[in-house]
Design a protein around this motif. Structure first.
Motif, PDB file in Angstrom:
ATOM      1  N   GLY A 116      43.894 -38.725  74.924  1.00  0.00           N
ATOM      2  CA  GLY A 116      43.292 -37.403  74.844  1.00  0.00           C
ATOM      3  C   GLY A 116      43.820 -36.424  75.870  1.00  0.00           C
ATOM      4  O   GLY A 116      43.304 -35.316  76.000  1.00  0.00           O
ATOM      5  N   LEU A 117      44.858 -36.804  76.603  1.00  0.00           N
ATOM      6  CA  LEU A 117      45.384 -35.943  77.652  1.00  0.00           C
ATOM      7  C   LEU A 117      46.406 -34.935  77.133  1.00  0.00           C
ATOM      8  O   LEU A 117      46.669 -33.924  77.779  1.00  0.00           O
ATOM      9  CB  LEU A 117      45.998 -36.788  78.769  1.00  0.00           C
ATOM     10  N   LEU A 118      46.977 -35.218  75.964  1.00  0.00           N
ATOM     11  CA  LEU A 118      47.908 -34.297  75.312  1.00  0.00           C
ATOM     12  C   LEU A 118      47.428 -34.020  73.902  1.00  0.00           C
ATOM     13  O   LEU A 118      46.718 -34.820  73.303  1.00  0.00           O
ATOM     14  CB  LEU A 118      49.319 -34.899  75.222  1.00  0.00           C
ATOM     15  N   ARG A 119      47.858 -32.883  73.386  1.00  0.00           N
ATOM     16  CA  ARG A 119      47.655 -32.537  71.972  1.00  0.00           C
ATOM     17  C   ARG A 119      49.030 -32.306  71.367  1.00  0.00           C
ATOM     18  O   ARG A 119      49.896 -31.721  72.015  1.00  0.00           O
ATOM     19  CB  ARG A 119      46.889 -31.228  71.812  1.00  0.00           C
ATOM     20  N   ALA A 120      49.201 -32.744  70.155  1.00  0.00           N
ATOM     21  CA  ALA A 120      50.445 -32.500  69.431  1.00  0.00           C
ATOM     22  C   ALA A 120      50.237 -31.312  68.506  1.00  0.00           C
ATOM     23  O   ALA A 120      49.325 -31.321  67.676  1.00  0.00           O
ATOM     24  CB  ALA A 120      50.854 -33.731  68.637  1.00  0.00           C
ATOM     25  N   VAL A 121      51.067 -30.304  68.669  1.00  0.00           N
ATOM     26  CA  VAL A 121      50.992 -29.097  67.854  1.00  0.00           C
ATOM     27  C   VAL A 121      52.270 -29.024  67.018  1.00  0.00           C
ATOM     28  O   VAL A 121      53.365 -28.959  67.577  1.00  0.00           O
ATOM     29  CB  VAL A 121      50.863 -27.836  68.740  1.00  0.00           C
ATOM     30  N   PRO A 122      52.147 -29.055  65.686  1.00  0.00           N
ATOM     31  CA  PRO A 122      53.358 -28.993  64.863  1.00  0.00           C
ATOM     32  C   PRO A 122      54.026 -27.623  64.972  1.00  0.00           C
ATOM     33  O   PRO A 122      53.366 -26.591  64.895  1.00  0.00           O
ATOM     34  CB  PRO A 122      52.865 -29.256  63.440  1.00  0.00           C
ATOM     35  N   ARG A 123      55.321 -27.641  65.199  1.00  0.00           N
ATOM     36  CA  ARG A 123      56.093 -26.394  65.257  1.00  0.00           C
ATOM     37  C   ARG A 123      57.537 -26.713  64.899  1.00  0.00           C
ATOM     38  O   ARG A 123      58.109 -27.663  65.427  1.00  0.00           O
ATOM     39  CB  ARG A 123      56.020 -25.787  66.664  1.00  0.00           C
ATOM     40  N   ASP A 124      58.099 -25.940  64.015  1.00  0.00           N
ATOM     41  CA  ASP A 124      59.486 -26.133  63.589  1.00  0.00           C
ATOM     42  C   ASP A 124      59.750 -27.541  63.070  1.00  0.00           C
ATOM     43  O   ASP A 124      60.807 -28.115  63.303  1.00  0.00           O
ATOM     44  CB  ASP A 124      60.462 -25.805  64.727  1.00  0.00           C
ATOM     45  N   GLY A 125      58.755 -28.122  62.416  1.00  0.00           N
ATOM     46  CA  GLY A 125      58.938 -29.423  61.787  1.00  0.00           C
ATOM     47  C   GLY A 125      58.799 -30.626  62.700  1.00  0.00           C
ATOM     48  O   GLY A 125      59.017 -31.749  62.267  1.00  0.00           O
ATOM     49  N   CYS A 126      58.467 -30.408  63.967  1.00  0.00           N
ATOM     50  CA  CYS A 126      58.251 -31.559  64.845  1.00  0.00           C
ATOM     51  C   CYS A 126      57.119 -31.253  65.820  1.00  0.00           C
ATOM     52  O   CYS A 126      56.852 -30.089  66.122  1.00  0.00           O
ATOM     53  CB  CYS A 126      59.530 -31.940  65.591  1.00  0.00           C
TER      54      CYS A 126
END
Length: 88
Positions: free
Chosen positions: A57-67
């Motif tokens: 829970g320390l990072l969030r993944a945000v989709p951008r430019d396909g990755c």
């Protein structure tokens, strides 16, 4: 949880979290390729570190430019820090 961040001994995960605090990086986030290049590790190793930090829970993944671009979750990090300050 802190112990999980300290392993491996080179403190790779702590370095990733610190890097993501840098103003130029914090806004855009990091990709697994960014982490691999900066740390000089294979991409699969970078992905493993990023996924573990995300699972904690320390990072969030945000989709951008396909990755996915990974960013710190400051609220969660603050919550975890408070737990440790209280002796949890």
């Amino acid at each position: 949880m802190y112990e999980m961040l300290r392993i491996p001994l080179d403190r790779t995960r702590l370095r990733i979290l610190a890097w993501l605090e840098e103003p130029d990086v914090a806004g855009r986030g990091l990709t697994a390729d960014d982490v691999a290049a900066r740390l000089g590790v294979p991409r699969p190793a970078a992905v493993t570190h990023l996924r573990l930090l995300t699972a904690l829970g320390l990072l969030r993944a945000v989709p951008r430019d396909g990755c996915p671009h990974y960013r710190r979750d400051e609220l969660r990090i603050s919550d975890v820090a408070q737990m440790f300050e209280k002796g949890w």
